[in-house]
Motif scaffolding. Structure first.
Motif, PDB file in Angstrom:
ATOM      1  N   PHE A 253      40.083 126.839 -19.547  1.00 20.93           N
ATOM      2  CA  PHE A 253      38.920 125.953 -19.597  1.00 20.93           C
ATOM      3  C   PHE A 253      37.621 126.737 -19.474  1.00 20.93           C
ATOM      4  O   PHE A 253      36.544 126.176 -19.611  1.00 20.93           O
ATOM      5  CB  PHE A 253      38.982 124.928 -18.468  1.00 20.93           C
ATOM      6  CG  PHE A 253      39.788 123.709 -18.777  1.00 20.93           C
ATOM      7  CD1 PHE A 253      39.403 122.862 -19.801  1.00 20.93           C
ATOM      8  CD2 PHE A 253      40.926 123.411 -18.073  1.00 20.93           C
ATOM      9  CE1 PHE A 253      40.138 121.730 -20.098  1.00 20.93           C
ATOM     10  CE2 PHE A 253      41.668 122.283 -18.361  1.00 20.93           C
ATOM     11  CZ  PHE A 253      41.281 121.444 -19.379  1.00 20.93           C
TER      12      PHE A 253
ATOM     13  N   ALA B   5      36.735 120.639 -17.558  1.00 19.55           N
ATOM     14  CA  ALA B   5      37.979 120.744 -16.803  1.00 19.55           C
ATOM     15  C   ALA B   5      38.184 119.570 -15.871  1.00 19.55           C
ATOM     16  O   ALA B   5      39.268 119.389 -15.332  1.00 19.55           O
ATOM     17  CB  ALA B   5      37.988 122.040 -16.000  1.00 19.55           C
TER      18      ALA B   5
ATOM     19  N   LEU C  42      43.167 123.199  -9.651  1.00 16.06           N
ATOM     20  CA  LEU C  42      42.957 123.829 -10.946  1.00 16.06           C
ATOM     21  C   LEU C  42      43.680 125.170 -10.882  1.00 16.06           C
ATOM     22  O   LEU C  42      43.337 126.026 -10.080  1.00 16.06           O
ATOM     23  CB  LEU C  42      41.458 124.029 -11.176  1.00 16.06           C
ATOM     24  CG  LEU C  42      41.025 124.555 -12.538  1.00 16.06           C
ATOM     25  CD1 LEU C  42      41.235 123.513 -13.587  1.00 16.06           C
ATOM     26  CD2 LEU C  42      39.565 124.953 -12.495  1.00 16.06           C
TER      27      LEU C  42
ATOM     28  N   SER D 165      41.163 116.979 -16.353  1.00 21.22           N
ATOM     29  CA  SER D 165      42.519 117.396 -16.013  1.00 21.22           C
ATOM     30  C   SER D 165      42.720 117.481 -14.503  1.00 21.22           C
ATOM     31  O   SER D 165      43.836 117.432 -14.018  1.00 21.22           O
ATOM     32  CB  SER D 165      42.819 118.750 -16.643  1.00 21.22           C
ATOM     33  OG  SER D 165      42.117 119.749 -15.968  1.00 21.22           O
TER      34      SER D 165
ATOM     35  N   ASP E 231      44.686 127.459 -16.102  1.00 21.99           N
ATOM     36  CA  ASP E 231      43.787 126.405 -16.568  1.00 21.99           C
ATOM     37  C   ASP E 231      42.337 126.823 -16.408  1.00 21.99           C
ATOM     38  O   ASP E 231      41.506 126.576 -17.283  1.00 21.99           O
ATOM     39  CB  ASP E 231      44.038 125.114 -15.787  1.00 21.99           C
ATOM     40  CG  ASP E 231      45.070 124.245 -16.466  1.00 21.99           C
ATOM     41  OD1 ASP E 231      45.537 124.670 -17.552  1.00 21.99           O
ATOM     42  OD2 ASP E 231      45.397 123.181 -15.944  1.00 21.99           O
TER      43      ASP E 231
ATOM     44  N   LYS F  57      41.412 125.745 -24.023  1.00 20.43           N
ATOM     45  CA  LYS F  57      41.030 124.353 -23.771  1.00 20.43           C
ATOM     46  C   LYS F  57      39.517 124.182 -23.720  1.00 20.43           C
ATOM     47  O   LYS F  57      38.996 123.105 -23.973  1.00 20.43           O
ATOM     48  CB  LYS F  57      41.634 123.883 -22.453  1.00 20.43           C
ATOM     49  CG  LYS F  57      43.134 123.705 -22.522  1.00 20.43           C
ATOM     50  CD  LYS F  57      43.655 123.303 -21.161  1.00 20.43           C
ATOM     51  CE  LYS F  57      45.174 123.362 -21.132  1.00 20.43           C
ATOM     52  NZ  LYS F  57      45.671 123.313 -19.757  1.00 20.43           N
ATOM     53  N   THR F  58      38.821 125.238 -23.350  1.00 22.46           N
ATOM     54  CA  THR F  58      37.369 125.127 -23.248  1.00 22.46           C
ATOM     55  C   THR F  58      36.730 124.786 -24.587  1.00 22.46           C
ATOM     56  O   THR F  58      35.636 124.242 -24.647  1.00 22.46           O
ATOM     57  CB  THR F  58      36.782 126.431 -22.689  1.00 22.46           C
ATOM     58  OG1 THR F  58      35.380 126.326 -22.620  1.00 22.46           O
ATOM     59  CG2 THR F  58      37.135 127.609 -23.568  1.00 22.46           C
TER      60      THR F  58
END
Lengths: 363, 152, 373
Positions: free
Chosen positions: C221, C344, C213, C347, C217, B102-103
Motif C-alpha cells: 500500500f 490502506a 497492517l 483493509s 501490506d 495495492k497502492t
C-alpha cells in the motif's frame, strides 16, 4: 431557637401543613399541598440541573488547565442561565421523516423519569416529598423509565446515527440496571429496609459504607461504575459518543427539546449521586463515630441538608472526574465489563453481605 | 543490483524497452501492452524485488500522454522508473497494476480523475476528487476552463 | 446514492451511513461511506475531494518562489517540510549548495514542526477515543512551539520560511534559548501524555491488536511515516536518503513490528522523543554564516525530470517535477503521504466496530488538505 427547622424540617413542613389544612377543606388542602410540592421540585430540578452544568464546566476546565465560563456574571455564574435563555429562544427544527408524536414526547419521558425519581430522595430530616416503604425499589424502577425516552428519541428521529445511539443506550442501561439494583440490595440486606428514611436513620451511629466495611465498599464502587453507566456519562457515554455518532440519540433535537435531554442527563447524575450518598454515605446523617460523644455532638451542629449536599456533590465530583479522565469504552467492552465482571462480583458480594449480617460481623 | 545489470535484466524481459537519460534513476519507456507482465516480473523475481511503488504520476507531454511509475525495492535498495506512453488522447487506456502494488488503486483513480487515463482491470475506476459530472480532465495541457483558471 | 452503490452490493441487514464530510472524527472534510451490519464495519469507501484546490495545476502556472506559498497549504501541520521539499528539489536541480547554517535551521524547524504536528495528532486521537482532556494538554504544549515559529517566521501554522537557496530571514536572537527552554519543558510533559492515555486500560484495550497492517501490506500500500514504521517498514527518508542536516545527527528510526493501532500511537510518541534528541544535538551548533544564497528573481530549472522526497510528520512526501526550462514547472506531481495512507484504511477497518474505525483512522493521522491537494 429560630433556625431549629434547619435540623428537622418536619417542624416547618408540619407548620405549613397545619396552616393549609386549617384554612380549607381537606380535598383542596391536598391539591394545594401537591401543587406546592410539585412546583418546588420543578424549580429545584431546573436550578440544580443548570448549576450542575455550570459545575461540570468548571470542573472540566479545572482538569484541563482552563478557566471555564467566566464572562456572564462573577466567575461565569450566570452562564448556564444565559444558555438556557438561548436554548429557549432557538428554533425547534421539525424533522420531516420523523415519527412526530414519539419524537415530541421522547424528551418529556426522559425528564419525567428524573422528576419522579427525585420525589423520593430525602434531602434532609423530614424533607422529602414521598417516603415509600419501598423507596429504593421505587427509585430504581422510575429512573429506568428514562431509557424508553432515549430509545424513542433515537428511533423516531429516523436517523441512523441516532438509532445506533439509542440501541447502544438500550443495551447499556438494561445491563447496568442489574448492577445498580444488586449493589443497592447489598445495602438493603444490611439496613433491613427499603424505605429511604429508615435507611438513613439506620446510619445514625455509622454510615453504611463503614458499617458494612468490605462488602459495602465493593458495593459502593460497583454502584458508582454502574450508576455512571446508567446516566450515559463518560467513559460510558456510548449513546451520544460525540466522536463516533456525532450526538447519538439526540442528534436531531434542537432548542428546548435538546435542553430537556441535556437537563435530564445532569439530573440523572444528581439522582445517582443522591442515592449513593443516601444509601452508602448516610444521606443527611452527620458523620458519627460510636463512642466519641463530643465529636458526634459537634457534627450535629452542621445542618443535615448541608451534609446531604456535600456528600452528593462529592459523588458528583467523582463522576465528573471519571468523565474527564478516561477515554470511552467500546460497546462490546462495555457489556463484557458488566456481564463478566460486575455482575459476578455483585452476586458474590450479596452472599458475602448476607453471611456477614447473619454472623453479625458488621460494626 | 547495479544499473547495468538492471538494464540487461529489463531488456531480457522487454526487448523493445527504450532508455532515457536521467541522472537520478534508470528510466525505461515500456510498450504499454507489456506493462502488466513486466510489473509482475519485476516484483516477483528474486534479483529485482521491486515491491514498493512509491510514486505513480500521470503526465501529459502534449504529443504523448502517459504514466510514470517510480519503483524501489525495500530489500535490495535499487530504483527504477518505468514509463508508458500513448498518442491516443481520446481513449487512453493502460493496464492497471493494482493487483501488483495495492497502492496503485488510489494513484490510478487520481490519474483517471485529473488526466483522463483509464486503467483496465482496475477494481473501482471512478473519479476520486472531482464530481462525477465534471467535464474534462484538469491536469491535461489542453484543458480549458475560462471560469476557474485565469490564463496569464 | 447513484454512483456510490453501483459497484457494491449490500448484504441483507447491511446499511450505509455517511461519516463526514461534517463529522467530528474525520478531522476535516473527508467522507467515509461505511457499510455496517449492526455495529460491525463491513466495508468503507472514502470519498475525497471536498477541498480539492488543484494545487498541482496551480503550481504549473507559478514560479518556484510562488509555489512555496502553495505547498504550505498541503499538509498544513508539516508546512515546513513541504516547503523544504520544493526548495531541495530546486536546489538539487540547479546544483546549488546551501550554506551549512541553512541546513541546520531547516532541520531544527522541521523537527519542531514534527513535534507540534504529533502533539496535535495526540490530542485529537485522545479526543476521538473520548478522552477530551487530552485535547487541551496537547494544545497547551503545542502553543510555545507556535510562539517560537511566530517570533522567527511571522507565521504560526503556515510558515513560508523556506525559499529556494535558503530561508527567508535569519533566526530571531531568542530562538536558541527558547527552543532549549521548550525542550526542557516538554521532556517533563511528554511522560504526562503517557500517564493520561497510554497508561489507561481502556485505551490499551481499544487499541492493542486492532487495525493490524502487516509489513507486506504496508509496503504494497506504500504506507509510510510512523504508520508504516509501526508495521516494520523501514521507510524513514531522514535515514534512507538524508537531506539537510540529518546526516550529521544521531537518531533512531522508530520501528515496531506489530502494526496495530497502539504501536502506531507508540511510534509517534517515540518520534517526539527522537525529534527532541535531534534538536538538542543541533541547537547549540548552528554554524555562523549566510542564511540564504542569492538567487535570481526568476528561477529556471534545466529541462529534465527530478524526484525528491522528504519525511513529513505523516510519511514520505515526494515531488516528481518535470521542467521544460521555463520559469514554472511543466508537471508538478506530489506524492502525498496521507493520500496513500488513506488507501490502506479500508483493509484495516474491515470487521471492526464503528468505535474502532474512529480509533484506527485517528491513528493514521490523516490531514485532509494533503489528501485532496
Amino acid at each position: 431557637m429560630t433556625f431549629k427547622f434547619l435540623y428537622d424540617f418536619s417542624i416547618l413542613t408540619q407548620a405549613i401543613d397545619k396552616a393549609i389544612t386549617g384554612s380549607m377543606s381537606p380535598f383542596w388542602a391536598m391539591i394545594t399541598e401537591m401543587t406546592i410540592i410539585g412546583v418546588l421540585i420543578l424549580a429545584f430540578y431546573a436550578v440544580v440541573g443548570l448549576y450542575l452544568v455550570y459545575a461540570e464546566r468548571k470542573v472540566c476546565a479545572f482538569m484541563q488547565n482552563r478557566v471555564g465560563p467566566n464572562r456572564v456574571g462573577p466567575w461565569g455564574f450566570f452562564q448556564t442561565i444565559a444558555d438556557l435563555i438561548k436554548l429557549l429562544m432557538k428554533e425547534l427544527i421539525p424533522i420531516k421523516a420523523a415519527d412526530k408524536l414519539l419524537f415530541n414526547i421522547a424528551p418529556f419521558i426522559v425528564i419525567i423519569a428524573g422528576f419522579m425519581a427525585i420525589a423520593a430522595v430525602p434531602f434532609a430530616k423530614g424533607l422529602h416529598a414521598v417516603d415509600f416503604n419501598i423507596g429504593v425499589f421505587y427509585v430504581m424502577a422510575v429512573s429506568s423509565i428514562g431509557v424508553i425516552g432515549i430509545l424513542l428519541a433515537g428511533w423516531s428521529s429516523n436517523n441512523k446515527y441516532s438509532l445506533i445511539g439509542a440501541m447502544r443506550s438500550g443495551a447499556q442501561i438494561v445491563s447496568y440496571e442489574l448492577s445498580v439494583g444488586m449493589s443497592l440490595i447489598t445495602i438493603v440486606i444490611l439496613a433491613g429496609s427499603m424505605q429511604l428514611s429508615t435507611i438513613v436513620e439506620g446510619q445514625h451511629d455509622l454510615w453504611f459504607i463503614f458499617k458494612g466495611h468490605v462488602p459495602a465498599i465493593i458495593a459502593f464502587i460497583v454502584f458508582l461504575i454502574a450508576g455512571t453507566a446508567e446516566t450515559n456519562r463518560g467513559p460510558f457515554d456510548l449513546a451520544e459518543a460525540e466522536s463516533e455518532l456525532t450526538a447519538g440519540f439526540h442528534v436531531e433535537y434542537s432548542g428546548i427539546k435538546f435542553a430537556f435531554f441535556f437537563l435530564a442527563e445532569y439530573m440523572n447524575m444528581f439522582i445517582v449521586a443522591s442515592i449513593a450518598a443516601t444509601v452508602f454515605l448516610g444521606g443527611w446523617m452527620p458523620f458519627h463515630i460510636p463512642g466519641l460523644e463530643g465529636f458526634n455532638h459537634v457534627m450535629d451542629y452542621i445542618p443535615p441538608f448541608l451534609w446531604y449536599f456535600v456528600k452528593t456533590a462529592f459523588v458528583i465530583f467523582l463522576m465528573m472526574w471519571f468523565k474527564w479522565t478516561f477515554p470511552r469504552l467500546r460497546i462490546d467492552q462495555l457489556l463484557t465489563l458488566e456481564w463478566k465482571y460486575l455482575l459476578p462480583i455483585n452476586l458474590f458480594n450479596i452472599l458475602l453481605m448476607a453471611l456477614m449480617v447473619l454472623m453479625g460481623w458488621y460494626f | 543490483m547495479d544499473l547495468e545489470k538492471l538494464k540487461e535484466k529489463l531488456i531480457s524481459i522487454v526487448p523493445t524497452a527504450e532508455f532515457e537519460e536521467n541522472k537520478q534513476f534508470l528510466t525505461a519507456v515500456i510498450p504499454s501492452d507489456k506493462l502488466h507482465s513486466l510489473a509482475k516480473k519485476l516484483k516477483e523475481s528474486e534479483d529485482t524485488l521491486f515491491d514498493y511503488l512509491f510514486c505513480l504520476s500521470a503526465v501529459d507531454w502534449t504529443t504523448h500522454i502517459g504514466v510514470v511509475y517510480h519503483l524501489t525495492s525495500t530489500k535490495l535498495n535499487h530504483n527504477i522508473v518505468l514509463k508508458v506512453k500513448t498518442t491516443d488522447r481520446e481513449n487512453t487506456v493502460f493496464d492497471s497494476v493494482t493487483d501488483v502494488w495495492k497502492t496503485a488503486e488510489f494513484h490510478e483513480r487520481e490519474a483517471f480523475d485529473l488526466m483522463g487515463i483509464k486503467f483496465k482491470n482496475h477494481p473501482d475506476m471512478r473519479r476520486i476528487f472531482l464530481e462525477d459530472d465534471w467535464i474534462g480532465y484538469p491536469l491535461r495541457k489542453d484543458y480549458k476552463d475560462d471560469v476557474n483558471i485565469v490564463e496569464q | 446514492m447513484t454512483e456510490t452503490t453501483e459497484n457494491y452490493q449490500l448484504d441483507q441487514e447491511e446499511y450505509i451511513i455517511n461519516m463526514g464530510p461534517q463529522h467530528p472524527s474525520t478531522h476535516g472534510v473527508l467522507r467515509f461511506e461505511v457499510s455496517l451490519k449492526g455495529e460491525m464495519v463491513r466495508n468503507i469507501r472514502p470519498h475525497c475531494g471536498y477541498i480539492h484546490r488543484g494545487i498541482e495545476k496551480m503550481c504549473e502556472k507559478n514560479t518556484y518562489q510562488q509555489i512555496i506559498h502553495l505547498t504550505d497549504r498541503l499538509d498544513y501541520l508539516s508546512a515546513h517540510s513541504n516547503n523544504e521539499l520544493v526548495c531541495l528539489t530546486v536546489e538539487e536541480a540547479l546544483e546549488i549548495e546551501v550554506p551549512e547554517r541553512v541546513k541546520y535551521i531547516r532541520t531544527i524547524m522541521a523537527e519542531l514542526n514534527r513535534i507540534a504536528s504529533h502533539q496535535l495528532w495526540w490530542c485529537s486521537m485522545g479526543m476521538d477515543m473520548g478522552g477530551l482532556t487530552c485535547f487541551f494538554y496537547g494544545l497547551r504544549d503545542r502553543e510555545p512551539i507556535l510562539d517560537i515559529f511566530e517570533e522567527t517566521c511571522g507565521g504560526r501554522l503556515l510558515l513560508s520560511y523556506n525559499c529556494p537557496g535558503g530561508v527567508m530571514y535569519d533566526l530571531h536572537p531568542n530562538f536558541q534559548k527558547r527552543v532549549k527552554d521548550y525542550i526542557k519543558y516538554f521532556r517533563k510533559k511528554l511522560p504526562e501524555y503517557d500517564a493520561l492515555l497510554s497508561g489507561n486500560i481502556i485505551f490499551l484495550e481499544r487499541t492493542k491488536g486492532l487495525g493490524v497492517l502487516t509489513l507486506e501490506d504496508a509496503i504494497s500500500f506504500g504506507v509510510t511515516g510512523p504508520t508504516g514504521r509501526a508495521s516494520g517498514f523501514s521507510c524513514d527518508i531522514r535515514k534512507t536518503q538524508p537531506y539537510s542536516a540529518y546526516s550529521k545527527v544521531d537518531f533512531k528510526e522508530i520501528l515496531y513490528t506489530e502494526g496495530d493501532t497502539f504501536h502506531r500511537y507508540k511510534a509517534r510518541i517515540d518520534e517526539m522523543w527522537e525529534s527532541m534528541n535531534i534538536i538538542e544535538q543541533l541547537i547549540d551548533n548552528i554554524p555562523e554564516g549566510d542564511y540564504a544564497v542569492k538567487m535570481k528573481p526568476i528561477i529556471k530549472l534545466p529541462a529534465g525530470e527530478y524526484y525528491k522526497s522528504v519525511e513529513t510528520a505523516r510519511g514520505e512526501l515526494g515531488l516528481y517535477l518535470i521542467s521544460d526550462g521555463n520559469k514554472s514547472p511543466y508537471r508538478f506531481k506530489l506524492r502525498s503521504p496521507n493520500f496513500i495512507n488513506l488507501g490502506a484504511l479500508a483493509s484495516m477497518v474491515k470487521d471492526t466496530k464503528i468505535a474502532d474505525l474512529v480509533a484506527i483512522s485517528a491513528s493514521l493521522d490523516l490531514v485532509i488538505p494533503d489528501i485532496d491537494r
